[in-house]
Design an enzyme around this catalytic site. Structure first.
Site, PDB file in Angstrom:
ATOM      1  N   LEU A 152      39.000  27.378  45.984  1.00 35.90           N
ATOM      2  CA  LEU A 152      39.557  27.047  44.668  1.00 35.90           C
ATOM      3  C   LEU A 152      39.752  28.289  43.808  1.00 35.90           C
ATOM      4  CD1 LEU A 152      37.257  27.246  42.218  1.00 35.90           C
ATOM      5  CD2 LEU A 152      36.452  25.145  43.268  1.00 35.90           C
TER       6      LEU A 152
ATOM      7  N   ASN B 122      39.830  36.335  50.729  1.00 37.59           N
ATOM      8  CA  ASN B 122      39.668  37.067  49.468  1.00 37.59           C
ATOM      9  C   ASN B 122      39.929  38.562  49.652  1.00 37.59           C
ATOM     10  OD1 ASN B 122      39.230  34.826  47.957  1.00 37.59           O
ATOM     11  ND2 ASN B 122      37.083  35.224  47.490  1.00 37.59           N
TER      12      ASN B 122
ATOM     13  N   CYS C 125      34.551  36.516  41.982  1.00 38.36           N
ATOM     14  CA  CYS C 125      34.726  36.402  43.442  1.00 38.36           C
ATOM     15  C   CYS C 125      35.271  37.658  44.099  1.00 38.36           C
ATOM     16  CB  CYS C 125      35.640  35.215  43.743  1.00 38.36           C
ATOM     17  SG  CYS C 125      35.003  33.683  43.061  1.00 38.36           S
TER      18      CYS C 125
HETATM   19  C1  UGA Z   1      39.888  33.862  43.962  1.00 42.73           C
HETATM   20  C2  UGA Z   1      40.805  33.369  45.089  1.00 42.73           C
HETATM   21  O1  UGA Z   1      42.162  33.440  44.664  1.00 42.73           O
HETATM   22  C3  UGA Z   1      40.459  31.940  45.467  1.00 42.73           C
HETATM   23  O2  UGA Z   1      41.267  31.503  46.550  1.00 42.73           O
HETATM   24  C4  UGA Z   1      38.979  31.874  45.863  1.00 42.73           C
HETATM   25  O3  UGA Z   1      38.575  30.565  46.196  1.00 42.73           O
HETATM   26  C5  UGA Z   1      38.138  32.359  44.698  1.00 42.73           C
HETATM   27  O4  UGA Z   1      38.517  33.714  44.362  1.00 42.73           O
HETATM   28  C6  UGA Z   1      36.701  32.305  45.114  1.00 42.73           C
HETATM   29  O5  UGA Z   1      36.329  33.038  46.036  1.00 42.73           O
HETATM   30  O6  UGA Z   1      35.979  31.455  44.616  1.00 42.73           O
HETATM   31  P1  UGA Z   1      39.832  33.495  41.313  1.00 42.73           P
HETATM   32  O7  UGA Z   1      38.659  34.408  41.288  1.00 42.73           O
HETATM   33  O8  UGA Z   1      39.793  32.228  40.540  1.00 42.73           O
HETATM   34  O9  UGA Z   1      40.156  33.046  42.822  1.00 42.73           O
HETATM   35  O10 UGA Z   1      41.054  34.345  40.776  1.00 42.73           O
HETATM   36  P2  UGA Z   1      42.490  34.803  41.311  1.00 42.73           P
HETATM   37  O11 UGA Z   1      43.520  33.869  40.852  1.00 42.73           O
HETATM   38  O12 UGA Z   1      42.422  35.137  42.747  1.00 42.73           O
HETATM   39  O13 UGA Z   1      42.644  36.165  40.484  1.00 42.73           O
HETATM   40  C7  UGA Z   1      41.703  37.217  40.687  1.00 42.73           C
HETATM   41  C8  UGA Z   1      42.050  38.408  39.851  1.00 42.73           C
HETATM   42  O14 UGA Z   1      43.226  39.045  40.358  1.00 42.73           O
HETATM   43  C9  UGA Z   1      42.339  38.130  38.379  1.00 42.73           C
HETATM   44  O15 UGA Z   1      41.660  39.107  37.604  1.00 42.73           O
HETATM   45  C10 UGA Z   1      43.828  38.292  38.274  1.00 42.73           C
HETATM   46  O16 UGA Z   1      44.229  38.707  36.997  1.00 42.73           O
HETATM   47  C11 UGA Z   1      44.093  39.352  39.308  1.00 42.73           C
HETATM   48  N1  UGA Z   1      45.483  39.335  39.845  1.00 42.73           N
HETATM   49  C12 UGA Z   1      45.957  38.251  40.489  1.00 42.73           C
HETATM   50  C13 UGA Z   1      46.264  40.480  39.701  1.00 42.73           C
HETATM   51  O17 UGA Z   1      45.844  41.499  39.131  1.00 42.73           O
HETATM   52  N2  UGA Z   1      47.540  40.452  40.204  1.00 42.73           N
HETATM   53  C14 UGA Z   1      48.042  39.379  40.848  1.00 42.73           C
HETATM   54  O18 UGA Z   1      49.215  39.439  41.282  1.00 42.73           O
HETATM   55  C15 UGA Z   1      47.243  38.242  40.988  1.00 42.73           C
END
Ligand code: UGA
Length: 436
Positions: free
Chosen positions: A148, A210, A262
Site C-alpha cells: 500500500l 521498494n 518505507c
Molecule cells: C512506498 C511504496 O510506493 C509502496 O508500494 C509500499 O507499499 C510502501 O512504500 C511501503 O513499503 O509501505 P509510500 O512510502 O507511501 O509507498 O510512498 P511513495 O508514493 O512510494 O513515495 C515515496 C517518496 O518518493 C515520497 O517522498 C515521494 O515524494 C517521492 N517520489 C515519488 C518522488 O520523489 N518522485 C516520484 O516520481 C515519486
C-alpha cells in the site's frame, strides 16, 4: 472469517478496517492504549483519505474492535502481523524487536489450523526463522507483504494490483494459500494476480519492489544533476523517456527525492541484509541511490541561497509542505522538513506550513516556526520553497496571489510541480530541480 490484526500502525489500522469493510469480523490488537482508544471510537490516528469512513462503519457494525489484550486473538482463523520494522538506531539494518515480540506474544493464543500471515517488511530469512514459533502451536505461517501507498492505503488494501503469499511447500502451504484467497475474496474474484511462492521470494518481492521504486526516483534525480550542468530540462527528459512503455513515466518525478517510513529505511535494511548474506556488492548501487537522494535536498537549499544572492541568514523563507508527500500527514524522514531544517540551520527565518502535517512536524521539529495557513506563511517571505506538491500549492496558488503576499520574488520548486513560465511571467525568479 474471524481475523486478528496485530499492530495497528499505518499498515495494521488500515488493514483491520479494510478487512472489516469486506465483511470479516476483525479485532485489531496494539500495545499503545491511546491508539486503541482512538480506533475503538472510529477515529483514525493519522490522516489517510477514506480511512475514517471505513473505521466508523466497521466499529458501528460491531465487526471491528480494537484492544490491547493479545488474548483477543484466540479464536481468529487468520492473524495478520503488521508491526513496524524501523531502522536500527546504530546501523542500517531493520530492528526486528517488535516483530519478535508480536510473534512471541501471539504464540500463546494460537490454535491448531490457524494461519499467521506476516505483513511487516522484514529482511529476507525472517519468516523461515519465525516459522517454528507458529508451527509449534499447530498453526501455519504465511508471508503476505503489503504494497500500500500512503494516501491511497484504503484503495490499495481492498483492491491491490497483486497479492503475494509465501507459504511452506506441500498441502499445508496450499491450505494456507486457499484460506488467504478466501480472506481477499473481492480482489481474487475480480482476477487480481495472486502469487503463491516460498517465504524468501515473498519477502524479497517487497524489498525489491521498494528498491526498484527508489532507484527509479534516484535515476531521474541523477539525470537532473546532469541536466543542471548542461542546461537540459529533466521534466521534458522524463516525459520523453516515459513514453517508452518499458520505462514508463511514473516515479520519474525529479525533485527533492524520496522520504517516508518505507523507501529510505527499506533500501538501507536491504543493503545491510545483503552484506550479512555475503552479497553486499549485488545491491551496492542502493548506497548510491541513497546518496543521490540525500544530495537533492542540499541542492534545493543551494537554490534558495543562490536565489537570495548568496545567503539566507536573517531572510524569511516560506516552506510550503512538511509531509513526505501529499495526501499524508507523515513526516518520517520527510525531505520537505529536512530542507526546512537545513535552511533554519543556516540562519533563515523559516516558516513551515502544510495542510495536514503541521502538528506532526511541530512534534518532531519544535525548533521551527509553523503557520497553519498557507497565506500566513507566504506573507512577507523573501523566498518561497515548495517541497510537498499539495494541490493547495501546485494548482490553487497563483503566482499573482503569491506575489501579493510575499516580499521577495524568488520561488524554488522542489517538486517541479509549478508552471515555470506562468511564475516567470508574473515576475518571479523561478528555480526548478534539474530545469534551466
Ligand atoms: C512506498 C511504496 O510506493 C509502496 O508500494 C509500499 O507499499 C510502501 O512504500 C511501503 O513499503 O509501505 P509510500 O512510502 O507511501 O509507498 O510512498 P511513495 O508514493 O512510494 O513515495 C515515496 C517518496 O518518493 C515520497 O517522498 C515521494 O515524494 C517521492 N517520489 C515519488 C518522488 O520523489 N518522485 C516520484 O516520481 C515519486
Amino acid at each position: 472469517m474471524r481475523i486478528s490484526v496485530i499492530g495497528c500502525g499505518y499498515l495494521g489500522a488500515v488493514h483491520a478496517a479494510a478487512m472489516a469493510s469486506i465483511g470479516h469480523d476483525v479485532v485489531g490488537i496494539d500495545v499503545d492504549e491511546r491508539k486503541v482508544e482512538a480506533l475503538s471510537q472510529g477515529k483514525a490516528p493519522f490522516f489517510e483519505p477514506g480511512l475514517a469512513e471505513i473505521l466508523t462503519e466497521g466499529v458501528a457494525s460491531g465487526r471491528l474492535t480494537f484492544t490491547t489484550d493479545m488474548a483477543a486473538a484466540r479464536g481468529a482463523e487468520v492473524h495478520f502481523v503488521g508491526v513496524g520494522t524501523p531502522q536500527q538506531a546504530d546501523g542500517y539494518a531493520a530492528d526486528l524487536t517488535y516483530v519478535n515480540a508480536a510473534f512471541d506474544a501471539l504464540a500463546a493464543y494460537l490454535q491448531p489450523g490457524d494461519i499467521v500471515a506476516g505483513k511487516s517488511t522484514v529482511p529476507v530469512g525472517t519468516a523461515a526463522a519465525l516459522a517454528s514459533t507458529v508451527s509449534d502451536a499447530g498453526a501455519t505461517l504465511a508471508w503476505n507483504p503489503e504494497f500500500l501507498r500512503e494516501g491511497w492505503a484504503v484503495q490499495d488494501t481492498i483492491d491491490p494490483d497483486r497479492l503475494v503469499v509465501g507459504v511452506p511447500s506441500g498441502e499445508e502451504g496450499e491450505r494456507a494459500a486457499d484460506i488467504l484467497r478466501a480472506v481477499y475474496h473481492p480482489a481474487v474474484a475480480k482476477g487480481t494476480p495472486f502469487i503463491v511462492t516460498d517465504y524468501a521470494t515473498a519477502e524479497l518481492v517487497k524489498v525489491s519492489a521498494n528498491a526498484f521504486l527508489a532507484t527509479k526516483i534516484s535515476f531521474i534525480n541523477a539525470m537532473a544533476e546532469i541536466a543542471e550542468v548542461t542546461g537540459a530540462d529533466v521534466t521534458q527528459l522524463a516525459d520523453a523517456i516515459g513514453h517508452d512503455v518499458r520505462i514508463g513515466r511514473r516515479f520519474l518525478g525529479a525533485g527533492i527525492g524520496f522520504g517516508g517510513g518505507c523507501l529510505p529505511k527499506d533500501i538501507r535494511a536491504f543493503s545491510a541484509r545483503a552484506e550479512e548474506l555475503g552479497r553486499g556488492e549485488s545491491v551496492a548501487f542502493l548506497r548510491e541511490v541513497d546518496a543521490i537522494n540525500l544530495r537533492r535536498r542540499e541542492r534545493a537549499v543551494q537554490l534558495v541561497i543562490d536565489g537570495l544572492g548568496g545567503s539566507v541568514f536573517g531572510r524569511k523563507v516560506a516552506v510550503l509542505g512538511a509531509a513526505f508527500k501529499p495526501h499524508s500527514d507523515d513526516v518520517r524522514d520527510s525531505p520537505a522538513l529536512d530542507v526546512a531544517v537545513r535552511l533554519h540551520g543556516l540562519g533563515a527565518e523559516v516558516v513551515v506550513t502544510d495542510p495536514q502535517a503541521v502538528e506532526n512536524a511541530r512534534r518532531s521539529h519544535p525548533q521551527l516556526t509553523y503557520a497553519e495557513a498557507r497565506d500566513e506563511a507566504l506573507t512577507g517571505a523573501d523566498a518561497v520553497v515548495i517541497v510537498t506538491e499539495w494541490d493547495e500549492y501546485r494548482r490553487e496558488l497563483s503566482p499573482e496571489h503569491a506575489a501579493s503576499l510575499a516580499r521577495g520574488r524568488v520561488v524554488v520548486d522542489g517538486r517541479n510541480c509549478l508552471n515555470a513560465s506562468a511564475w516567470r511571467e508574473a515576475g518571479w525568479s523561478y528555480h526548478g530541480m534539474g530545469r534551466p
